[in-house]
Design a protein around this motif. Structure first.
Motif: not given
Lengths: 816, 151
Positions: A54-65
């Protein structure tokens, strides 16, 4: 140096007053850890794997965000991730992690609700939070506690961001994670004061103050930081000097949970499984050619292919295996809630949680099992006072048991509740017109009990919100049968109910015995195969005997009912010179029977393909498969065949003695009897008293005094002629060969010679009449006919008074 | 919908049949098959079609036509139905024909029982009548008779 800079961070000063609060926490946890069970460990392990992903996803998501700050979907997904982590760690008692995740969550919820707009600061804050979470997770993974790092500054920053303040946050996590304070770090006294001094002075000073300096040093610090959690801060100084060394060690350690497993789409596994199935078929085809082939390289390659295919198949199969505990884990709650709702006390016990089976099967049995468990609590186990009345403990016991047996998974659900009253079922079934009165009167108890699997059948007196609507057990049965399983129910009124579910380990590829009949080949799943018997020449003509038109074979003294495959399938026997009889001894529902086939080829791994709709209704087949030569073969359904041939039915009991005993134990007052013909009367001996059935020729007889004897298994066995015993004075002749029932006690045997062995039956003893003559225990009705129960021990005693006296036996043997 | 439909045609005991070409997967020569004892007599056997096991239905038996003469091997017309792929055994394969919709007519009531049930209708072609087979119904086979009643 890095250490020092960080210490100088004014924010660390704000931590100081809190340090005593945090320390007990971190002391307490390791203690709690040591008492943690393996179960807890596995929960934490799962939590870690999931959180890392989930955290790996989160990194990506946050940058996308950051690019699309208003993307609701992205925000919700991030929010959910953090929320999940928070929830789980709260449950697991990781308070530090929870506090970090909590502020992050509140900040995210504001972003999601549009109260705040994402900006670079908030993104930095969130990324810092993600890093902090990752750090704590690392610590949990390696040392099972949250580590000594203090995240108050981060929490504070996030809180302030949450309140809409503009705070600049360094982009890297450790910047906001303060090192442990003096309480946790006694070995660094020299630095401590330095850090402490500016602390209180600049209470809520912005973190940004020292940012430029930090940014440069934090990179160096990062690897060292990671270690803090594990080694304690004592090593930190050393590590700062040798960051590479530690980092290397660390990386290897961290590999543990996150890299050791990977999530795979089940569809992909299914596809792999299918491909392996096809590969197995291709392998089988190639193996067929290989014996004919002279080319040794080809033969060798075929062998290699064979080995690799087998291994690959096992490997792929394993990827789909899951412990049944995954399904069971929710039962304690189900049982507890239900028991409470019904006002009952139930203790749930589980055995064999680790038993593994195919994932699709796990999914498929989830609902049926839940239903069965609910049923047991709702219908099976009685109310506490009712139980006490019956002399049972107030608390009911529900046992779930799973184990592997013969390539199948057995699941048993046992309760010690009220059991099932066949009479009640008979009444209910008649009431609901599920069976006719005529049928009802002919049905045995076992058949009656199994009526609960009929659609529309409900035993509940009234419909509750739990059960009683009459949908359920039939669905349970169909669902289990859909995956090639069987379900059987046995119950004794007042004692309890046992449900036995048997399902195959896997569905796709099974080992099978290939037999021929009427020119066709058939596959018999190896799971039901017990042994093979071949009767040649003279034996073939004489060894198959008839009981009222039913062929039987004596397999080591036990009667084995025979079923002729050609007759069952209504095919013509191919005329062959081979008059030998091939018997495939099969097990159907605990009862062995012999399937007579024309030829037995070989065992082969077959890929099970479903039957086409046109053939589905035929109970003799379980599926179809493609053989090595590309031809189609049908897979025989052993259970279905047995049912067609009426092997599985009450009245014909298992031939195996030990099994017979087991059956009786399970069935309570059911008795398995050996029915004998003596003169023109029918007599019976409990099967449990029969050691073997033997045949002796007259020529084998020897005499000692007035006692006839035979040499039997290296011993001398006296014979008692039952027809003489029951008709003293009459002149009777003994048949040749003589049939004898061997009774064994304390190492000595007696042969009871009877005129005929008629049948083995399992029956509830209906009418009892006490005995009128010696040698008879009483008169009962078996299979609707009057039958005398033989008093075996009495008869033996009257013939040899010392037989049951072990001491005397020993002396007698000594004297010999 | 186009006015013309394409039909894959075949012969059975001198009758001319057609099935909609879109439902036909393939047509192939006689292939040895595994008989399925206990199956209804119309089920001739099972065929391995490139790893897929399909049931072969003897259309002559299904339509209650006289037995195929000894030594004459049937052809397989493999059709897709809602119950999966089924092979229909026919005497001989004809051409793929286009038939105009206006030539269609429901089968007359006087046509014998089973045939009428299994036939959607008749196309009146110039020199013959094309009977359109209902493949769904033709592939439905009663297995109830084969199942043993429980006592």
């Amino acid at each position: 140096m890095g250490e020092k800079t960080n210490m100088g961070n004014p924010s660390s000063g704000t931590d100081r007053p809190k340090a005593p609060d945090m320390t007990p926490d971190s002391i307490k946890e390791p203690g709690a850890d040591s008492s943690d069970s393996d179960g807890m460990d596995s929960i934490i392990g799962e939590f870690l794997v999931e959180s890392y992903e989930n955290l790996d996803q989160l990194d990506l998501h946050l940058v996308d965000l950051e690019k699309t700050p208003t993307d609701k979907k992205l925000l919700s997904s991030i929010f959910r991730t953090i929320h999940t982590i928070k929830g789980t760690c709260g449950f697991l008692g990781f308070s530090k992690l929870e506090s970090v995740a909590h502020v992050g969550e509140s900040l995210l919820s504001k972003l999601r609700d549009g109260e705040l707009l994402l900006n670079a600061e908030i993104t930095n804050g969130l990324l810092a939070m993600v890093d902090a979470i990752r750090q704590i997770l690392n610590s949990i993974e390696t040392s099972r506690n949250e580590g000594d790092m203090v995240y108050t500054a981060l929490v504070e920053t996030l809180t302030r961001l949450n309140q809409g303040e503009k705070v600049s946050v360094p982009a890297s996590a450790p910047a906001v994670a303060s090192p442990p304070t003096s309480a946790a770090k006694p070995s660094a006294p020299a630095e401590q004061p330095a850090a402490a001094v500016p602390g209180p002075a600049s209470a809520p000073a912005p973190v940004a103050e020292e940012k430029p300096a930090e940014a440069a040093t934090l990179e160096d610090l990062l690897p060292a930081r990671k270690d803090d959690r594990r080694t304690g801060a004592r090593d930190a100084d050393f590590l700062v000097e040798h960051p590479d060394r530690r980092a290397g060690v660390d990386r290897r350690d961290v590999r543990g949970v996150a890299e050791a497993s990977i999530r795979v789409d089940v569809n992909l596994l299914d596809k792999l499984m299918n491909l392996v199935g096809e590969l197995v078929l291709a392998r089988n085809q190639i193996l067929q050619y290989s014996p004919a082939e002279r080319d040794s390289t080809f033969v060798a390659s075929a062998q290699t292919l064979n080995l690799i295919t087998t291994e690959l198949q096992e490997g792929v199969m394993k990827t789909r295996m899951q412990p049944i505990g995954n399904v069971w884990d929710k039962f304690p709650r189900v049982v507890r809630d239900l028991a409470q709702a019904c006002g009952k006390q139930v203790r749930l016990e589980m055995e064999g949680k680790e038993t593994e089976l195919d994932k699709t099967l796990i999914e498929a049995i989830k609902d049926p099992l839940t239903h069965i468990v609910r049923n047991s609590v709702d219908h099976g186990i009685e109310l506490p006072d009712k139980r006490l009345e019956k002399g049972k403990p107030a608390e009911g016991r529900l046992l779930l048991r799973a184990f592997h047996e013969g390539g199948q998974v057995n699941i048993e659900i046992m309760d010690d509740g009220a059991g099932i009253d066949p009479e009640k079922i008979r009444r209910k079934a008649l009431e609901k017109n599920l069976i006719s009165r005529d049928q009802a009167s002919r049905m045995s108890d076992r058949e009656l009990v199994n009526l609960i699997f009929l659609p529309g059948f409900s035993m509940a007196e009234k419909v509750t919100n739990v059960s009683g609507r009459g949908v359920g057990m039939d669905v349970v049965k169909t669902n289990i049968e859909k995956i090639g399983g069987t379900v059987d129910i046995q119950g004794t009124p007042g004692v309890g109910t046992t449900l036995k579910v048997r399902i195959p380990l896997t569905l796709a590829i099974i080992p099978a015995l290939i037999v021929t009949c009427g020119g066709n080949r058939y596959a018999i799943p190896q799971v039901s195969l017990l042994e093979l018997v071949r009767l040649d020449g003279e034996e073939a003509k004489t060894r198959v005997e008839m009981i009222q038109g039913t062929p039987v074979y004596r397999l080591r003294g036990n009667l084995l009912p025979l079923v002729y495959l050609d007759r069952e399938l209504k095919t013509k026997r191919t005329e062959s010179a081979d008059s030998a009889i091939n018997i495939v001894v099969l097990q159907a529902d605990d009862r062995p029977f012999g399937l007579v086939v024309e030829g037995i080829s070989d065992t082969e791994e077959i890929v099970v393909k479903p039957l086409s709709k046109q053939l589905k209704g035929i109970t003799a087949y379980a599926g179809s498969t493609i053989m090595g030569d590309g031809k189609v073969a049908l897979i025989l359904d052993v259970m279905g065949l047995a049912q067609r041939a009426r092997v599985v039915r009450e009245g014909r009991e298992r031939a195996g003695l030990d099994q017979g005993q087991k059956a009786r134990e399970a069935a309570g007052d059911m008795q398995t009897l050996l029915v004998l013909g003596i003169g023109d009367s029918r007599m019976a001996i409990p099967l449990s008293m029969v050691a073997r059935l033997e045949e002796f020729k007259r020529s084998e007889l020897e005499r000692s005094g007035d006692q006839d004897m035979v040499q039997y298994r290296g011993e001398i066995m006296p014979l008692i002629y039952l027809n003489k015993t029951f008709r003293p004075g009459e002149s009777v002749t003994q048949s040749d060969p003589m049939q004898a029932v061997v009774y064994t006690d304390g190492g000595r045997s007696v042969g009871l010679v009877v005129d005929r062995i008629l049948d083995i039956v399992e029956e509830q003893i209906k009418v009892k009449r006490s005995a009128k003559r010696s040698g008879v225990l009483g008169t009962i009705v078996v299979q609707g006919r009057v039958t005398d129960m033989i008093d075996v021990e009495g008869i033996i005693r009257s013939s040899d008074p010392t037989f049951f006296d072990r001491a005397a036996t020993a002396v007698a043997l000594e004297a010999r | 919908m186009a006015d013309e439909k394409q039909f894959c045609t075949f012969y059975l005991d001198n009758l001319f049949f057609g099935v909609e070409v879109l439902t036909v997967q393939e047509v192939f020569r006689y292939q040895e098959m595994t008989t399925a004892p206990l199956a209804p007599p119309v089920v001739k056997g099972l065929i391995n079609l490139r790893g897929q096991i399909i049931t072969a239905i003897d259309l002559r038996k299904r339509l209650e036509l006289p037995e195929r003469p000894e030594g004459k091997l049937p052809m397989n017309v493999v059709v897709r139905t809602s119950d999966g792929v089924v092979s229909l055994l026919v005497d001989e394969i004809g051409d793929v024909l286009e038939a105009p919709a206006e030539a269609f007519e429901r089968s007359p009531d006087t046509v014998n029982g089973v045939t009428r049930e299994l036939i959607k209708g008749v196309y009146k072609l110039k020199d013959s009548l094309l009977l359109i087979l209902d493949t769904e119904k033709a592939s439905q086979v009663e297995t109830g008779s084969a199942r043993e009643s429980e006592t």
